[in-house]
Design an enzyme around this catalytic site. Structure first.
Site, PDB file in Angstrom:
ATOM      1  N   TYR A 108       5.583   3.473   2.213  1.00 25.01           N
ATOM      2  CA  TYR A 108       5.734   2.735   0.966  1.00 25.01           C
ATOM      3  C   TYR A 108       4.767   3.239  -0.100  1.00 25.01           C
ATOM      4  O   TYR A 108       5.160   3.496  -1.247  1.00 25.01           O
ATOM      5  CB  TYR A 108       5.523   1.232   1.173  1.00 25.01           C
ATOM      6  CG  TYR A 108       5.330   0.511  -0.149  1.00 25.01           C
ATOM      7  CD1 TYR A 108       6.422   0.289  -0.995  1.00 25.01           C
ATOM      8  CD2 TYR A 108       4.064   0.116  -0.569  1.00 25.01           C
ATOM      9  CE1 TYR A 108       6.246  -0.329  -2.230  1.00 25.01           C
ATOM     10  CE2 TYR A 108       3.882  -0.494  -1.800  1.00 25.01           C
ATOM     11  CZ  TYR A 108       4.973  -0.716  -2.624  1.00 25.01           C
ATOM     12  OH  TYR A 108       4.796  -1.302  -3.855  1.00 25.01           O
ATOM     13  N   LYS A 209      15.778  -9.963   0.350  1.00 21.14           N
ATOM     14  CA  LYS A 209      14.372  -9.562   0.429  1.00 21.14           C
ATOM     15  C   LYS A 209      13.896  -8.849  -0.821  1.00 21.14           C
ATOM     16  O   LYS A 209      12.907  -9.225  -1.447  1.00 21.14           O
ATOM     17  CB  LYS A 209      14.170  -8.683   1.677  1.00 21.14           C
ATOM     18  CG  LYS A 209      12.719  -8.228   1.883  1.00 21.14           C
ATOM     19  CD  LYS A 209      12.445  -6.826   1.417  1.00 21.14           C
ATOM     20  CE  LYS A 209      10.998  -6.431   1.728  1.00 21.14           C
ATOM     21  NZ  LYS A 209      10.672  -5.089   1.225  1.00 21.14           N
ATOM     22  N   PHE A 235       9.474 -12.157   2.205  1.00 19.09           N
ATOM     23  CA  PHE A 235      10.328 -11.008   1.936  1.00 19.09           C
ATOM     24  C   PHE A 235      10.611 -10.341   3.289  1.00 19.09           C
ATOM     25  O   PHE A 235       9.870  -9.472   3.739  1.00 19.09           O
ATOM     26  CB  PHE A 235       9.644 -10.072   0.947  1.00 19.09           C
ATOM     27  CG  PHE A 235       9.012 -10.832  -0.197  1.00 19.09           C
ATOM     28  CD1 PHE A 235       9.761 -11.749  -0.927  1.00 19.09           C
ATOM     29  CD2 PHE A 235       7.676 -10.677  -0.515  1.00 19.09           C
ATOM     30  CE1 PHE A 235       9.192 -12.478  -1.963  1.00 19.09           C
ATOM     31  CE2 PHE A 235       7.098 -11.396  -1.544  1.00 19.09           C
ATOM     32  CZ  PHE A 235       7.851 -12.301  -2.279  1.00 19.09           C
ATOM     33  N   ASP A 237      11.236  -8.344   6.179  1.00 20.62           N
ATOM     34  CA  ASP A 237      11.353  -6.910   6.466  1.00 20.62           C
ATOM     35  C   ASP A 237      11.043  -6.666   7.932  1.00 20.62           C
ATOM     36  O   ASP A 237      11.431  -7.462   8.785  1.00 20.62           O
ATOM     37  CB  ASP A 237      10.428  -6.122   5.538  1.00 20.62           C
ATOM     38  CG  ASP A 237       8.961  -6.552   5.656  1.00 20.62           C
ATOM     39  OD1 ASP A 237       8.622  -7.358   6.556  1.00 20.62           O
ATOM     40  OD2 ASP A 237       8.139  -6.058   4.856  1.00 20.62           O
ATOM     41  N   ASP A 301       3.376 -14.417   2.634  1.00 21.19           N
ATOM     42  CA  ASP A 301       3.903 -13.072   2.830  1.00 21.19           C
ATOM     43  C   ASP A 301       2.863 -12.041   2.406  1.00 21.19           C
ATOM     44  O   ASP A 301       2.640 -11.045   3.108  1.00 21.19           O
ATOM     45  CB  ASP A 301       5.188 -12.885   2.032  1.00 21.19           C
ATOM     46  CG  ASP A 301       5.815 -11.520   2.250  1.00 21.19           C
ATOM     47  OD1 ASP A 301       6.748 -11.418   3.068  1.00 21.19           O
ATOM     48  OD2 ASP A 301       5.377 -10.539   1.616  1.00 21.19           O
ATOM     49  N   TRP A 305       1.511  -9.462   5.084  1.00 17.09           N
ATOM     50  CA  TRP A 305       1.848  -8.053   4.869  1.00 17.09           C
ATOM     51  C   TRP A 305       0.589  -7.211   4.791  1.00 17.09           C
ATOM     52  O   TRP A 305       0.513  -6.128   5.379  1.00 17.09           O
ATOM     53  CB  TRP A 305       2.678  -7.909   3.597  1.00 17.09           C
ATOM     54  CG  TRP A 305       3.311  -6.560   3.438  1.00 17.09           C
ATOM     55  CD1 TRP A 305       4.535  -6.168   3.893  1.00 17.09           C
ATOM     56  CD2 TRP A 305       2.754  -5.412   2.785  1.00 17.09           C
ATOM     57  NE1 TRP A 305       4.774  -4.852   3.570  1.00 17.09           N
ATOM     58  CE2 TRP A 305       3.705  -4.363   2.881  1.00 17.09           C
ATOM     59  CE3 TRP A 305       1.554  -5.167   2.113  1.00 17.09           C
ATOM     60  CZ2 TRP A 305       3.493  -3.094   2.346  1.00 17.09           C
ATOM     61  CZ3 TRP A 305       1.327  -3.898   1.576  1.00 17.09           C
ATOM     62  CH2 TRP A 305       2.293  -2.882   1.689  1.00 17.09           C
ATOM     63  N   GLN A 309      -1.506  -4.004   7.501  1.00 15.22           N
ATOM     64  CA  GLN A 309      -2.038  -2.670   7.210  1.00 15.22           C
ATOM     65  C   GLN A 309      -3.219  -2.306   8.111  1.00 15.22           C
ATOM     66  O   GLN A 309      -3.679  -1.162   8.117  1.00 15.22           O
ATOM     67  CB  GLN A 309      -2.479  -2.583   5.742  1.00 15.22           C
ATOM     68  CG  GLN A 309      -1.401  -2.955   4.733  1.00 15.22           C
ATOM     69  CD  GLN A 309      -0.127  -2.157   4.898  1.00 15.22           C
ATOM     70  OE1 GLN A 309      -0.154  -0.932   5.012  1.00 15.22           O
ATOM     71  NE2 GLN A 309       1.009  -2.850   4.911  1.00 15.22           N
TER      72      GLN A 309
END
Length: 326
Positions: A108, A209, A235, A237, A301, A305, A309
């Site tokens: 991304y 999403k 969202f 994923d 989220d 998210w 990482q």
């Protein structure tokens, strides 16, 4: 999952469309809950929700912002165009293992930084330029011109289609103006979904999403304001469900988990794939409720998210699906 009801074509349709839009995310939540309750391959550990919610570092939720090192942040109108363009191609996680990545960056962030470089070097890409981009153009823009992997070539073709769709849509419906597209949502994140789903790659029925994420990103970039961001779900994923699984909130069927750990692709639209996404949506709704809705699903989220990482989450395989929806 049930499809959202489309409004009938009646006189005075503005009101009808508004009513449809304001029901859309309720339908997403209801569908996710229904899938979670009947799921065969994924289970939400409801007994663990309350303790998990209490353990979350909610202080990390203050003032989220786009990372300036990997995202273009220029004049407001140019930044708005960048966010819409980036989010039009914010998919491909199922292809990312083969993507040529920039040092130290994920798939991304490689895509985001590559587009940032174009905006800084040439200025914002106009709707006419987006409409004309080819697969080979995308290979160059995103640093894949020397990558001969068939999947990566396929992804660059999908990127060009997504950008062509965006350029065509903005030209046809908004006279080439990206701000006009956002203005059409009348300050509603939920209505922005309805605006964006006119493009095929946003028709992620049951989840939406990327359409939801676009509203969030525009808000975080401070180039648009929406009065109903609290209406957004997560969202859905492949990263947030992975974090929830590693953290013990989602349980996967042993056979499904084995397939994921062997890095076998999970088919888009399969029962397993939809259960993973739906159970993550429902689990976060339960977490938000356990926190008495002091934080939104969108904020959760963002927290989960970013947690994903960390090395401990990256060290374990997450499900990979080749789809234009995430």
């Amino acid at each position: 999952m049930p499809s959202p009801e489309k409004p009938p074509a009646l006189a005075g349709g503005v009101v009808t469309i508004h009513e449809h839009v304001m029901r859309l995310l309720d339908e997403v939540r209801a569908a996710a809950e229904a899938v979670a309750k009947s799921a065969r391959f994924v289970r939400v550990r409801t007994d663990a929700i309350e303790a998990y919610a209490a353990s979350l570092p909610l202080g990390e939720l203050e003032n989220p912002e786009l990372d300036a090192a990997t995202h273009y942040l220029g004049p407001p109108e140019a930044t708005l165009a960048y966010v819409l363009t980036l989010d039009a191609i914010n998919f491909g996680s199922g292809y990312f293992p083969k993507l040529t990545k920039r040092p130290g960056l994920s798939g991304y962030f490689t895509v985001a930084a590559s587009l940032k470089d174009v905006y800084e070097a040439r200025g914002p890409l106009s709707s006419s330029q987006l409409k004309a981009l080819t697969q080979e153009d995308c290979r160059v823009i995103f640093g894949q011109q020397n990558n001969d992997d068939a999947g990566v070539k396929e992804l660059m073709g999908l990127f060009s289609r997504a950008l062509n769709d965006l350029g065509t849509y903005v030209l046809k419906e908004f006279k080439g103006s990206f701000p006009a597209l956002v203005k059409a949502a009348n300050g509603s994140a939920e209505k922005l979904i309805n605006v964006l789903e006119e493009m095929p790659f946003y028709q992620d029925v049951g989840f939406y999403k990327r359409a939801q994420l676009t509203a969030a990103d525009l808000s975080v970039a401070r180039v648009a304001q929406f009065g109903d961001l609290d209406r957004l779900t997560i969202f859905a994923d492949n990263l947030v469900p992975h974090v929830l699984r590693v953290d013990g909130i989602l349980d996967y069927d042993p056979g499904l988990l084995d397939r994921i750990e062997r890095e076998e692709l999970i088919a888009a639209g399969s029962i397993e794939e939809r259960e993973i996404r739906a159970c993550a949506v429902h689990a976060v709704e339960l977490i938000a409720a356990a926190l008495q809705h002091k934080v939104t699903s969108m904020q959760l989220d963002y927290l989960l998210w970013n947690r994903g990482q960390r090395p401990m989450y990256k060290a374990q395989p997450r499900h990979r699906t080749r789809t234009v929806f995430y």
